[in-house]
Scaffold this motif. Structure first.
Motif, PDB file in Angstrom:
ATOM      1  N   LEU A   1       0.842  -1.189   0.000  1.00  0.00           N
ATOM      2  CA  LEU A   1       0.000   0.000   0.000  1.00  0.00           C
ATOM      3  C   LEU A   1       0.875   1.237   0.000  1.00  0.00           C
ATOM      4  CD1 LEU A   1      -2.625  -0.979   2.713  1.00  0.00           C
ATOM      5  CD2 LEU A   1      -2.938  -0.974   0.244  1.00  0.00           C
ATOM      6  N   SER A   2       0.392   2.305  -0.587  1.00  0.00           N
ATOM      7  CA  SER A   2       1.115   3.566  -0.583  1.00  0.00           C
ATOM      8  C   SER A   2       0.135   4.714  -0.793  1.00  0.00           C
ATOM      9  CB  SER A   2       2.158   3.582  -1.687  1.00  0.00           C
ATOM     10  OG  SER A   2       2.818   4.822  -1.700  1.00  0.00           O
ATOM     11  N   THR A   3       0.287   5.757   0.000  1.00  0.00           N
ATOM     12  CA  THR A   3      -0.487   6.974  -0.194  1.00  0.00           C
ATOM     13  C   THR A   3       0.434   8.078  -0.706  1.00  0.00           C
ATOM     14  OG1 THR A   3      -0.167   7.650   2.112  1.00  0.00           O
ATOM     15  CG2 THR A   3      -2.148   6.380   1.608  1.00  0.00           C
ATOM     16  N   TYR A   4       1.665   7.734  -0.981  1.00  0.00           N
ATOM     17  CA  TYR A   4       2.655   8.694  -1.441  1.00  0.00           C
ATOM     18  C   TYR A   4       2.541   8.871  -2.949  1.00  0.00           C
ATOM     19  CZ  TYR A   4       7.248  10.734  -2.388  1.00  0.00           C
ATOM     20  OH  TYR A   4       8.258  11.558  -2.788  1.00  0.00           O
ATOM     21  N   ARG A   5       2.534  10.117  -3.367  1.00  0.00           N
ATOM     22  CA  ARG A   5       2.518  10.415  -4.799  1.00  0.00           C
ATOM     23  C   ARG A   5       3.853  11.079  -5.139  1.00  0.00           C
ATOM     24  NH1 ARG A   5      -3.520  12.764  -5.745  1.00  0.00           N
ATOM     25  NH2 ARG A   5      -4.582  10.874  -5.065  1.00  0.00           N
ATOM     26  N   ALA A   6       4.602  10.428  -5.999  1.00  0.00           N
ATOM     27  CA  ALA A   6       5.904  10.966  -6.387  1.00  0.00           C
ATOM     28  C   ALA A   6       5.726  12.210  -7.236  1.00  0.00           C
ATOM     29  CB  ALA A   6       6.680   9.916  -7.164  1.00  0.00           C
ATOM     30  N   LYS A   7       6.601  13.171  -7.027  1.00  0.00           N
ATOM     31  CA  LYS A   7       6.561  14.402  -7.811  1.00  0.00           C
ATOM     32  C   LYS A   7       7.108  14.122  -9.206  1.00  0.00           C
ATOM     33  CE  LYS A   7       7.181  17.241  -3.758  1.00  0.00           C
ATOM     34  NZ  LYS A   7       8.052  18.169  -3.051  1.00  0.00           N
ATOM     35  N   LYS A   8       6.449  14.683 -10.197  1.00  0.00           N
ATOM     36  CA  LYS A   8       6.877  14.442 -11.582  1.00  0.00           C
ATOM     37  C   LYS A   8       7.570  15.645 -12.154  1.00  0.00           C
ATOM     38  CE  LYS A   8       3.355  11.059 -12.498  1.00  0.00           C
ATOM     39  NZ  LYS A   8       2.276  10.622 -13.312  1.00  0.00           N
TER      40      LYS A   8
END
Length: 68
Positions: free
Chosen positions: A61-68
């Motif tokens: 699971l992950s709620t982290y959104r990588a910056k693009k």
């Protein structure tokens, strides 16, 4: 460790820890409940600062959104 906690997740955990601290300081909670919630609050703060929740890892699971 790869980050798996987003900003909202981290903010909610810190807010929960602060609320637990306030409840303890105002003697709304005490005894065993205060001890258990205090430990939980410490875990929330620690995981928020490192942006990694070990319980998320086994379930991928992950709620982290990588910056693009």
């Amino acid at each position: 460790m790869k980050k798996n906690m987003g900003n909202l997740d981290r903010g909610l955990r810190i807010a929960a820890a602060v609320i637990i601290g306030i409840l303890y300081a105002t003697h709304v909670i005490n005894g065993t409940l205060a001890l258990i919630l205090g430990i939980l609050a410490l875990v929330f703060i620690a995981t928020s600062f490192i942006s990694f929740c070990p319980l998320y890892a086994p379930f991928k699971l992950s709620t982290y959104r990588a910056k693009k």
